[in-house]
Design a protein around this motif. Structure first.
Motif, PDB file in Angstrom:
ATOM      1  N   GLN A  38       0.472   5.512   7.771  1.00  0.00           N
ATOM      2  CA  GLN A  38      -0.642   4.160   8.337  1.00  0.00           C
ATOM      3  C   GLN A  38      -0.661   4.758   9.215  1.00  0.00           C
ATOM      4  OE1 GLN A  38       0.397   0.735   6.990  1.00  0.00           O
ATOM      5  NE2 GLN A  38       1.341   1.150   4.913  1.00  0.00           N
ATOM      6  N   GLY A  74       0.548   4.537  -3.325  1.00  0.00           N
ATOM      7  CA  GLY A  74       0.565   5.841  -2.693  1.00  0.00           C
ATOM      8  C   GLY A  74      -0.169   6.401  -1.389  1.00  0.00           C
ATOM      9  N   PHE A  75      -0.073   4.220  -0.466  1.00  0.00           N
ATOM     10  CA  PHE A  75      -0.846   5.228   0.964  1.00  0.00           C
ATOM     11  C   PHE A  75       0.010   5.160   2.096  1.00  0.00           C
ATOM     12  CE2 PHE A  75      -4.051   3.435  -2.435  1.00  0.00           C
ATOM     13  CZ  PHE A  75      -5.071   4.586  -1.755  1.00  0.00           C
ATOM     14  N   GLY A  76       1.699   5.869   2.037  1.00  0.00           N
ATOM     15  CA  GLY A  76       2.129   5.967   2.791  1.00  0.00           C
ATOM     16  C   GLY A  76       2.169   5.881   4.287  1.00  0.00           C
ATOM     17  N   ALA A 130      -4.378   3.330   6.487  1.00  0.00           N
ATOM     18  CA  ALA A 130      -4.010   3.490   5.351  1.00  0.00           C
ATOM     19  C   ALA A 130      -4.390   3.850   4.600  1.00  0.00           C
ATOM     20  CB  ALA A 130      -3.272   2.191   4.421  1.00  0.00           C
ATOM     21  N   ALA A 131      -3.786   5.912   4.358  1.00  0.00           N
ATOM     22  CA  ALA A 131      -4.182   7.221   4.034  1.00  0.00           C
ATOM     23  C   ALA A 131      -2.943   7.437   2.622  1.00  0.00           C
ATOM     24  CB  ALA A 131      -4.348   7.857   5.029  1.00  0.00           C
ATOM     25  N   SER A 132      -3.555   8.261   2.129  1.00  0.00           N
ATOM     26  CA  SER A 132      -2.374   8.852   1.284  1.00  0.00           C
ATOM     27  C   SER A 132      -2.297   9.840   1.751  1.00  0.00           C
ATOM     28  CB  SER A 132      -2.823   9.177  -0.289  1.00  0.00           C
ATOM     29  OG  SER A 132      -3.712  10.561   1.011  1.00  0.00           O
ATOM     30  N   SER A 133      -2.206  10.628   3.147  1.00  0.00           N
ATOM     31  CA  SER A 133      -1.718  11.446   3.609  1.00  0.00           C
ATOM     32  C   SER A 133      -2.097  11.632   4.779  1.00  0.00           C
ATOM     33  CB  SER A 133      -2.229  13.219   2.441  1.00  0.00           C
ATOM     34  OG  SER A 133      -3.684  13.298   2.844  1.00  0.00           O
ATOM     35  N   SER A 176      -5.395  12.534   4.695  1.00  0.00           N
ATOM     36  CA  SER A 176      -6.554  11.908   5.048  1.00  0.00           C
ATOM     37  C   SER A 176      -6.598  11.213   6.072  1.00  0.00           C
ATOM     38  CB  SER A 176      -6.203  11.175   3.305  1.00  0.00           C
ATOM     39  OG  SER A 176      -6.548  11.632   2.129  1.00  0.00           O
ATOM     40  N   VAL A 197       1.268  -1.236  -0.581  1.00  0.00           N
ATOM     41  CA  VAL A 197      -0.245   0.089   0.339  1.00  0.00           C
ATOM     42  C   VAL A 197       0.739   1.469  -0.026  1.00  0.00           C
ATOM     43  CG1 VAL A 197      -1.661  -0.620   0.822  1.00  0.00           C
ATOM     44  CG2 VAL A 197      -0.442  -0.193   2.723  1.00  0.00           C
ATOM     45  N   THR A 198       2.101   1.541   0.373  1.00  0.00           N
ATOM     46  CA  THR A 198       2.727   2.597   0.673  1.00  0.00           C
ATOM     47  C   THR A 198       3.029   2.935  -1.195  1.00  0.00           C
ATOM     48  OG1 THR A 198       3.649   1.781   2.503  1.00  0.00           O
ATOM     49  CG2 THR A 198       5.267   3.601   1.146  1.00  0.00           C
ATOM     50  N   GLY A 227     -10.325   2.828   3.419  1.00  0.00           N
ATOM     51  CA  GLY A 227      -8.554   3.191   3.897  1.00  0.00           C
ATOM     52  C   GLY A 227      -8.333   2.199   5.919  1.00  0.00           C
TER      53      GLY A 227
END
Length: 167
Positions: free
Chosen positions: A69, A65-67, A111-114, A117, A61-62, A93
């Motif tokens: 966590q 684009g979902f770095g 997990a989220a993109s930012s 998020s 997931v990282t 997420g």
């Protein structure tokens, strides 16, 4: 029905599948040193028992684009586990959630993109009438990734798993 005991042949087959995920069963059998029919029968038994549950790709997931966590512990209202289950399943997420013992009732891997998020997910969790309190910790790095083979290897029954006549 109890799970079947794994032996060293089962573990060798699982290791070969893990190390060579795109390899056909004929080649896996060659790597392990057994007949294709033996490898096929073992794999089918492991699938029927639910030990092998899929052959899909592992997704990082990282890298996707979902770095950002985090692990979120939820304290939920008495008797609200089913409702929380539905609510958590509706949030993309939430990667996984487990009912737990201890001070919290459910722990979620998110997990989220930012960071923004992640904050939106946390706000969404806290808006639930079933959630009494949440506590989150952001994961900085992965120290030990999800793994199963060391555990299986440590508990495998001795021997190759072959019948005595084939040894």
């Amino acid at each position: 029905m109890p799970a079947p005991a794994l032996d060293m042949l089962d573990v060798a087959l699982l290791e070969a599948l893990h190390e060579h995920p795109r390899t056909g069963l004929q080649e896996i059998a060659r790597i392990v040193g057994v007949a294709r029919a033996t490898a096929t029968a073992r794999l089918q038994r492991l699938e029927r028992a639910g030990i092998v549950s899929g052959f899909g790709p592992e997704i990082d997931v990282t890298a996707a684009g979902f770095g950002v966590q985090a692990f979120v512990t939820l304290e939920i209202a008495q008797g609200a586990l089913e409702e929380v289950h539905r609510e958590l399943a509706a949030i993309p997420g939430i990667l996984e959630a487990h009912a737990t013992t201890g001070s919290g009732d459910v722990i979620c891997r998110v997990a989220a993109s930012s960071h923004e998020s992640l904050q939106q997910i946390l706000v969404q969790l806290n808006r639930s009438a079933s959630v009494v309190r949440s506590t989150s910790v952001v994961a900085l790095s992965c120290v030990v990734p999800w793994r199963t083979l060391p555990l299986l290897r440590s508990e495998a029954a001795p021997g190759s798993g072959r019948s005595p006549s084939s040894r």
